[in-house]
Write a protein that holds these residues in place. Structure first.
Motif, PDB file in Angstrom:
ATOM      1  N   ASP A  25      -0.101 -64.203  91.286  1.00 45.65           N
ATOM      2  CA  ASP A  25       1.312 -64.419  91.598  1.00 45.65           C
ATOM      3  C   ASP A  25       2.012 -64.789  90.290  1.00 45.65           C
ATOM      4  OD1 ASP A  25       3.780 -65.007  92.581  1.00 45.65           O
ATOM      5  OD2 ASP A  25       3.115 -66.502  94.035  1.00 45.65           O
ATOM      6  N   ASP A  29       6.301 -67.089  93.355  1.00 45.29           N
ATOM      7  CA  ASP A  29       7.285 -66.982  94.435  1.00 45.29           C
ATOM      8  C   ASP A  29       6.740 -66.189  95.620  1.00 45.29           C
ATOM      9  OD1 ASP A  29       7.173 -64.578  93.136  1.00 45.29           O
ATOM     10  OD2 ASP A  29       9.343 -64.278  93.016  1.00 45.29           O
ATOM     11  N   THR A  32       5.388 -60.520  95.745  1.00 47.43           N
ATOM     12  CA  THR A  32       6.524 -59.710  95.308  1.00 47.43           C
ATOM     13  C   THR A  32       5.994 -58.546  94.480  1.00 47.43           C
ATOM     14  OG1 THR A  32       6.798 -61.200  93.402  1.00 47.43           O
ATOM     15  CG2 THR A  32       8.206 -61.597  95.320  1.00 47.43           C
ATOM     16  N   GLU A  33       6.880 -57.610  94.168  1.00 42.67           N
ATOM     17  CA  GLU A  33       6.447 -56.392  93.483  1.00 42.67           C
ATOM     18  C   GLU A  33       6.046 -56.630  92.032  1.00 42.67           C
ATOM     19  OE1 GLU A  33       9.309 -53.310  93.921  1.00 42.67           O
ATOM     20  OE2 GLU A  33       9.408 -53.494  96.095  1.00 42.67           O
ATOM     21  N   ASP A  34       6.443 -57.757  91.449  1.00 42.78           N
ATOM     22  CA  ASP A  34       6.099 -58.006  90.052  1.00 42.78           C
ATOM     23  C   ASP A  34       4.725 -58.655  89.899  1.00 42.78           C
ATOM     24  OD1 ASP A  34       6.668 -60.449  91.117  1.00 42.78           O
ATOM     25  OD2 ASP A  34       8.153 -61.039  89.622  1.00 42.78           O
ATOM     26  N   ASP A  35       4.025 -58.882  90.996  1.00 43.40           N
ATOM     27  CA  ASP A  35       2.714 -59.521  90.923  1.00 43.40           C
ATOM     28  C   ASP A  35       1.657 -58.528  90.454  1.00 43.40           C
ATOM     29  OD1 ASP A  35       3.901 -61.802  91.859  1.00 43.40           O
ATOM     30  OD2 ASP A  35       3.311 -61.468  93.947  1.00 43.40           O
ATOM     31  N   LYS A  41       1.783 -57.690 102.450  1.00 40.82           N
ATOM     32  CA  LYS A  41       2.652 -58.731 102.990  1.00 40.82           C
ATOM     33  C   LYS A  41       3.030 -58.405 104.433  1.00 40.82           C
ATOM     34  CE  LYS A  41       7.031 -61.137 102.052  1.00 40.82           C
ATOM     35  NZ  LYS A  41       8.233 -61.167 101.189  1.00 40.82           N
ATOM     36  N   LYS A 101       2.816 -52.325  97.695  1.00 38.72           N
ATOM     37  CA  LYS A 101       3.707 -52.075  96.558  1.00 38.72           C
ATOM     38  C   LYS A 101       4.453 -50.760  96.685  1.00 38.72           C
ATOM     39  CE  LYS A 101       1.650 -54.878  92.911  1.00 38.72           C
ATOM     40  NZ  LYS A 101       1.095 -54.891  91.530  1.00 38.72           N
TER      41      LYS A 101
END
Length: 297
Positions: A25, A29, A32-35, A41, A101
């Motif tokens: 992570d 947060d 999310t897509e930046d992980d 999810k 994703k």
């Protein structure tokens, strides 16, 4: 009158995500897509009715106002007779979507037309306008980029799974107050009849159908009856008892007839699946065998 009240508590815990061993992570947060790594999810929706959060009101027995379950206590003493009611309210949450994703699966629910109705209050009655219980109508699988760009109204699902229902199993169930006014297929519990698939937003319903059959006779689909079970929890009609009018609560023993027990084991159960290939799967049931207690079980 004695009342026992249990404080509010969590009756279910919802799965929020699945993480791969290498998941990180990055921004702390949540998923999310930046992980980094792989994560799935799960998103949920709480049911609303008339703009308000809907609470499903359950009651045992679910019956007309002022009805309770009878507890005779000692049979030789009439002064210890009791009426017992269990009542509660619970939130209704349903899976809304599952995200990776690159893909999103959206679960679309609808109102249960006839069954799944709750109580009006702790005093009883069936609320025919209750829509706190839902049914799964369709699952749409989207490309995540397409869904973000065009929204649900403009995005085209890659694949959709459709579900069709009737309400014909266990006719006369108390959470269905319709009384079968729209025919036999509306008098019982929610019954899955068909699943089919469509692709790229097409609406043809004739492709890849799975059809389900449950049986139509009164032995295969008996009407709902309170206490229609033996001491093992299997279906058993009170008419199988040795004395007319003898209830299962007074004679909970299994019927000593294999053919009848096999019929009872198959009550309300799936009998046949017709496959898209033209083949079919047929299902047979038989009653289980149990150890003997004297000569009655």
């Amino acid at each position: 009158m004695q009342i026992t009240e249990t404080p509010a508590f969590a009756h279910s815990f919802l799965l929020s995500g699945l993480l791969s061993p290498d998941y990180v992570d990055v921004t702390s947060d949540g998923i999310t897509e930046d992980d980094m790594g792989t994560a799935i999810k799960f998103n949920y929706t709480r049911v609303k009715q008339n703009g308000q959060w809907a609470a499903h009101k359950w009651r045992t027995p679910l019956a007309a106002t002022g009805i309770a379950n009878f507890n005779a206590g000692n049979r030789s003493e009439v002064k210890d007779d009791k009426g017992i009611v269990s009542y509660g309210e619970r939130e209704s949450w349903y899976l809304h979507s599952v995200e990776s994703k690159t893909m999103v699966a959206v679960f679309r629910t609808g109102n249960r037309t006839y069954d799944g109705k709750g109580a009006i209050s702790d005093f009883g009655g069936v609320n025919a306008n209750d829509n706190s219980m839902k049914r799964l109508d369709r699952i749409d699988l989207y490309n995540k980029a397409d869904l973000k760009k065009n929204g649900q109204s403009g995005a085209r699902p890659i694949k959709s799974v459709h579900f069709a229902y009737t309400y014909r199993l266990s006719p006369g169930t108390p959470d269905n107050p319709s009384g079968g006014a729209a025919g036999i297929d509306s008098s019982g519990k929610l019954t899955l009849e068909k699943i089919w698939f469509t692709y790229n937003g097409q609406t043809r319903a004739s492709k890849d159908q799975y059809l389900f059959s449950y049986g139509t006779t009164s032995q295969e689909n008996p009407s709902y009856a309170v206490g229609a079970s033996d001491r093992w929890g299997n279906y058993k009609s009170a008419s199988a008892n040795p004395v007319a009018g003898l209830k299962n609560r007074d004679y909970p023993y299994s019927k000593q007839d294999r053919e009848i027990n096999n019929q009872y084991a198959a009550a309300w159960s799936l009998r046949k699946i017709l496959l898209p290939s033209g083949g079919q799967i047929e299902v047979d049931y038989e009653g289980d065998d149990y150890a003997f207690v004297q000569n009655l079980v």
